[in-house]
Every structure is written in structure tokens, then in C-alpha cells.
Design a protein around this motif. Structure first.
Motif, short mmCIF file in Angstrom:
data_model
loop_
_atom_site.label_atom_id
_atom_site.label_comp_id
_atom_site.label_asym_id
_atom_site.label_seq_id
_atom_site.Cartn_x
_atom_site.Cartn_y
_atom_site.Cartn_z
N TYR A 59 50.67 28.85 87.12
CA TYR A 59 50.08 27.61 87.67
C TYR A 59 51.23 26.88 88.29
O TYR A 59 52.37 26.65 87.72
CB TYR A 59 49.56 26.55 86.32
N HIS A 89 49.58 35.78 90.24
CA HIS A 89 48.07 35.60 90.19
C HIS A 89 48.18 33.89 90.26
O HIS A 89 48.38 33.36 89.15
CB HIS A 89 47.41 36.07 89.08
N ASN A 90 47.72 33.33 91.27
CA ASN A 90 47.60 31.97 91.28
C ASN A 90 46.51 31.30 90.82
O ASN A 90 45.21 31.35 91.08
CB ASN A 90 47.68 31.54 92.78
N ALA A 91 47.07 30.42 89.82
CA ALA A 91 45.89 29.59 88.95
C ALA A 91 45.06 29.03 89.89
O ALA A 91 43.63 28.32 89.76
CB ALA A 91 45.97 28.88 87.91
N LYS A 148 47.33 34.04 84.78
CA LYS A 148 47.89 33.20 86.24
C LYS A 148 48.90 32.42 86.07
O LYS A 148 49.56 32.04 84.98
CB LYS A 148 46.57 32.10 86.49
N ASN A 208 43.53 29.13 81.92
CA ASN A 208 43.57 30.55 82.44
C ASN A 208 45.34 31.05 82.90
O ASN A 208 45.70 31.98 83.22
CB ASN A 208 42.86 30.85 83.67
N THR A 209 46.21 29.92 82.48
CA THR A 209 47.37 30.04 82.96
C THR A 209 48.24 30.69 81.76
O THR A 209 48.25 30.31 80.59
CB THR A 209 47.78 28.48 83.22
N ARG A 249 41.96 25.52 85.29
CA ARG A 249 42.90 26.53 85.70
C ARG A 249 44.09 26.62 84.66
O ARG A 249 44.43 27.73 84.51
CB ARG A 249 43.53 25.67 86.88
#
Length: 161
Positions: free
Chosen positions: A8, A37-39, A6, A64-65, A61
Motif C-alpha cells: 500500500y 503487488h499494488n494495493a 499487497k 489486503n496489505t 485495500r
């Protein structure tokens, strides 16, 4: 550990949310070769949530960044509660940071850049789609192969001078 894929976006939302919304618009527009892919799509934070809950969700978040985009405007450096906290968390998690100057400056802007991002092996770019594309395609690998071992530099792309 979560799979990190993702992006961020760290933004002082009250004054600079239109720039964040521009990124989302570029992502949704099929005419632009700009995808991320937006966190922030991972979980919901309610506006009435307390600080502890908000930071817990933001940390989820961040876990997952792959890359942080820090949008820097006139007031960003004064917002420590969340923006400053997000930056420090990204640094602790060794997430490469791209500092995006809303004023389109292509280097570290010493007047606007938060102290926590000065000399921290971050890439400083202007708010331009082409600069974003180059950063998202190249900064992660460059950071992990070279930049994080350099001892604290401020990087930029010469072609945007």
C-alpha cells in the motif's frame, strides 16, 4: 480475513504523485528487479466520491496489505484527512510501515515526518530503488520478529548513509 500480499503506497497525491508514478514505472520495467503487488489496483475510487466511500475503499485495500510505503514530502505531515487516516489505520492493523523520504534522507526527518510516524517502529529510508528493494525483501519479517516489540524506535539501513 483477506490474504495480505499487497504493498500500500500512502502518498500526498497532489504534490508527490510523480514519486508514486516512479514506483509504478519501476514495477513495469523488466530491466529493474523491482516488483510489487499494488494495493491500489484492488478497487476504483471515483474522484467525486464522498469521504465515507473513499475511506471504505481505502480500508478494503489496507485489509489486503502486507506492507505500507509512506512517501514523505514537503507537505505530507499537513494532510490528515486521508494520509494521516491511512497511517493510523495501518498502525491499527499492525501493518509494517516503510517511511520513504523523497528528499533522500536516510533517517527519520524530524522536519517532514508526520508525528504519527515518529518513534513508531517504522523503517525510514531514502527514495532510492536499492533501498526500496531491501525494505520490501526484509522489513516485513524484521518488523514482525523484532521491531514491533522494541518499544518505539525509528529504524534505518546504515548502508544508505
Amino acid at each position: 480475513m483477506a490474504y495480505r500480499n499487497k504493498v500500500y503506497v500512502c502518498v500526498e497525491y497532489d504534490s508527490d504523485n510523480r514519486y508514486y508514478n516512479t514506483l509504478k514505472m519501476w514495477d513495469k520495467n523488466d530491466k529493474f528487479d523491482f516488483k510489487f503487488h499494488n494495493a491500489h489496483d484492488l478497487n476504483t475510487i471515483m474522484q467525486f466520491s464522498n469521504e465515507e466511500t473513499i475511506k471504505k475503499r481505502l480500508r478494503e485495500r489496507l485489509l489486503n496489505t502486507k506492507l505500507m510505503i509512506a512517501l514523505i514530502g514537503e507537505r505530507t505531515k499537513y494532510h490528515h484527512k486521508y494520509v494521516g487516516w491511512e497511517i493510523k489505520q495501518a498502525q491499527k492493523l499492525d501493518i509494517p510501515i516503510v517511511v520513504v523520504n523523497i528528499n533522500k534522507r536516510n533517517r527519520m526527518d524530524s522536519d517532514l515526518c508526520p508525528a504519527s510516524l515518529k518513534g513508531q517502529n517504522a523503517l525510514h529510508i531514502p527514495f532510492m530503488k536499492e533501498a526500496f528493494l531491501l525494505a520490501m525483501e526484509n522489513w516485513y519479517d524484521f518488523y514482525h520478529k523484532t521491531a514491533k516489540y522494541s518499544g518505539g524506535n525509528d529504524y534505518y539501513w546504515e548502508q544508505f548513509d
